[in-house]
Design an enzyme around this catalytic site. Structure first.
Site, PDB file in Angstrom:
ATOM      1  N   CYS A  23      -4.020  -4.715   8.581  1.00 10.73           N
ATOM      2  CA  CYS A  23      -5.333  -3.968   7.690  1.00 10.73           C
ATOM      3  C   CYS A  23      -6.174  -4.814   7.396  1.00 10.73           C
ATOM      4  CB  CYS A  23      -4.591  -3.376   6.706  1.00 10.73           C
ATOM      5  SG  CYS A  23      -3.810  -4.290   5.352  1.00 10.73           S
ATOM      6  N   GLY A  59       0.672  -1.297   0.045  1.00 12.09           N
ATOM      7  CA  GLY A  59       0.061  -0.286  -0.020  1.00 12.09           C
ATOM      8  C   GLY A  59       0.553   1.420   0.012  1.00 12.09           C
ATOM      9  N   ASP A  66       4.107  -3.676   6.903  1.00 11.23           N
ATOM     10  CA  ASP A  66       2.922  -3.291   7.769  1.00 11.23           C
ATOM     11  C   ASP A  66       2.747  -3.960   9.040  1.00 11.23           C
ATOM     12  OD1 ASP A  66       2.714  -5.771   6.943  1.00 11.23           O
ATOM     13  OD2 ASP A  66       0.661  -5.475   5.920  1.00 11.23           O
ATOM     14  N   ASP A  77      10.720  -7.134  -1.419  1.00 10.41           N
ATOM     15  CA  ASP A  77       9.492  -7.915  -1.176  1.00 10.41           C
ATOM     16  C   ASP A  77       9.354  -9.165  -1.626  1.00 10.41           C
ATOM     17  OD1 ASP A  77       6.469  -8.508  -1.609  1.00 10.41           O
ATOM     18  OD2 ASP A  77       6.395  -6.212  -1.182  1.00 10.41           O
ATOM     19  N   LYS A 128       5.013  -9.456  -6.470  1.00 14.34           N
ATOM     20  CA  LYS A 128       4.887  -7.938  -6.696  1.00 14.34           C
ATOM     21  C   LYS A 128       5.915  -7.226  -7.248  1.00 14.34           C
ATOM     22  CE  LYS A 128       2.019  -7.646  -2.725  1.00 14.34           C
ATOM     23  NZ  LYS A 128       1.700  -6.977  -1.241  1.00 14.34           N
ATOM     24  N   ASN A 135      -5.181  -7.070  -2.539  1.00  7.82           N
ATOM     25  CA  ASN A 135      -4.436  -5.833  -2.759  1.00  7.82           C
ATOM     26  C   ASN A 135      -4.658  -4.551  -3.520  1.00  7.82           C
ATOM     27  OD1 ASN A 135      -1.620  -8.152  -2.652  1.00  7.82           O
ATOM     28  ND2 ASN A 135      -2.948  -7.351  -1.062  1.00  7.82           N
ATOM     29  N   LEU A 136      -5.566  -4.836  -4.633  1.00 10.09           N
ATOM     30  CA  LEU A 136      -5.681  -3.648  -5.803  1.00 10.09           C
ATOM     31  C   LEU A 136      -6.675  -2.578  -5.413  1.00 10.09           C
ATOM     32  CD1 LEU A 136      -6.019  -6.170  -8.972  1.00 10.09           C
ATOM     33  CD2 LEU A 136      -3.768  -5.382  -8.049  1.00 10.09           C
ATOM     34  N   GLN A 137      -7.062  -2.878  -4.187  1.00  7.71           N
ATOM     35  CA  GLN A 137      -7.761  -1.717  -3.800  1.00  7.71           C
ATOM     36  C   GLN A 137      -6.895  -0.600  -3.181  1.00  7.71           C
ATOM     37  OE1 GLN A 137      -7.314  -1.793  -0.174  1.00  7.71           O
ATOM     38  NE2 GLN A 137      -8.962   0.095   0.634  1.00  7.71           N
ATOM     39  N   CYS A 139      -2.101 -12.831  21.640  1.00 11.26           N
ATOM     40  CA  CYS A 139      -1.999 -12.715  20.270  1.00 11.26           C
ATOM     41  C   CYS A 139      -0.512 -12.918  19.964  1.00 11.26           C
ATOM     42  CB  CYS A 139      -2.061 -11.249  20.066  1.00 11.26           C
ATOM     43  SG  CYS A 139      -1.054  -9.955  21.198  1.00 11.26           S
TER      44      CYS A 139
END
Length: 358
Positions: free
Chosen positions: A198, A50, A138, A71, A95, A79-81, A321
């Site tokens: 996210c 992102g 992220d 990467d 990617k 992902n494309l959003q 977690c």
């Protein structure tokens, strides 16, 4: 304050690059000298997601000489959003393939790719040779790996993060030129910090472009020595309010940024009969859970707090977690509703370390 230019300029641009970057060279303060510095720069970009996607687009369009992209992921449809460098036909492919193709369509920027996952053991070696780094990862685990390598190499780190409708952008540098003060990742976040992915809470697509563009701007300012880099300041983006505010960011002692001492109780092992709830994501729990634990992703739990609190009333509850931060958030929310919730100390990472032979 302004800082000296990070790199020396190349002798000359190619005739095509000179024409292509003409609008840059007309900018007061940047000019031909600044554009030749941009062409001389080698920049590391961590992540082609992102934030990394708009960063690579902006740096290649600006004419940065070399961009090294780190990467190891493949493109997914979701992902494309927000990851604007990839296309529908790229789904299922690395990617880095998209990055190389699109950058080549923009300029003479040389793009090199590294698909080795960065660790504390290899990051400094793999990153060495670049003039600065932009971190678009992220997870805090990855951010700490990158930040530690940049501190070791004494290179500036342009840092950004986005979540839901909010974004942050700043510059960390362990050895900036005088009289600037050093600012590091741990001056903003204590070691072991964590935030929901996210995939759990979502991220506003245009915000990624906005924050990524700011990160690229910071990189170009450092390269050319123009403007005021965000060293010692942090930009805070509120996409819903349409505002960008700033706050000072100064070096501080570790205790100054430690979690409050009145945080929820932590335990090394769940007590017999305790209800264990794992708030990680599906891909995380697939690697293993505590025996008898229930999987309730954090976003799901936070969206049903009242009914969950009724269900758990009278039980001792242990939240789990990966390293502890999401579990603390969940436990605190449940405690506010009367549930006796505690946290597994250090999350699954800490639990597994404690079980290893001394």
């Amino acid at each position: 304050m302004s800082l000296p230019p990070l790199v020396e300029p190349v002798d000359a641009l190619s005739s095509r690059e000179r024409l292509r970057t003409a609008r840059h060279q007309r900018l007061a303060g940047l000019g031909s000298d600044g554009q030749r510095r941009i062409a001389a720069a080698s920049v590391g970009v961590i992540g082609a997601g992102g934030l990394g996607a708009p960063v690579v687009l902006a740096l290649a369009a600006a004419g940065v000489g070399t961009v090294v992209v780190f990467d190891d992921d493949d493109v997914e449809l979701s992902n494309l959003q927000r990851q604007v460098i990839h296309r529908l036909q790229d789904v299922g492919r690395p990617k880095t393939d998209s990055v190389v193709r699109v950058a080549a369509d923009l300029s003479e920027t040389e793009v090199r790719v590294v698909t080795t996952r960065l660790t504390h053991e290899n990051a400094a070696e793999l990153i060495s040779g670049v003039d600065l780094v932009l971190d678009g990862t992220d997870s805090f685990e990855s951010r700490e790996v990158v930040a530690a390598a940049c501190e070791r190499l004494a290179v500036p780190l342009v840092w950004g993060t986005v979540q839901e409708f909010a974004g942050l952008v700043t510059v960390f540098w362990s050895a900036p030129p005088a009289p600037a003060d050093a600012v590091r990742l741990h001056d903003l976040y204590p070691p072991g910090s964590e935030a929901p992915a996210c995939s759990a809470v979502g991220v506003f697509g245009p915000l990624c472009i906005q924050a990524g563009s700011m990160m690229a701007s910071e990189a170009l300012k450092l390269i050319t020595g123009i403007g005021r880099p965000l060293l010692g300041r942090i930009a805070m983006i509120d996409a819903l309010a349409g505002t960008v505010r700033e706050a000072p960011l100064r070096a501080s002692r570790a205790t100054a940024s430690a979690p409050p001492s009145d945080a929820v109780v932590e335990v090394d092992d769940p007590a017999d009969g305790a209800v264990v709830i794992d708030v990680r994501e599906a891909e995380e729990v697939a690697r293993g859970m505590l025996p008898g634990a229930r999987h309730v992703p954090l976003a799901t739990l936070l969206g049903s707090l009242d009914s969950t609190a009724v269900e758990l009333a009278g039980s001792e509850v242990v939240m789990v977690c990966q390293v502890g931060a999401r579990a603390r958030r969940a436990a605190q929310a449940l405690r506010e509703r009367g549930v006796d919730a505690v946290v597994l100390r250090g999350g699954m990472d800490g639990y597994e370390r404690r079980r290893q032979p001394a």
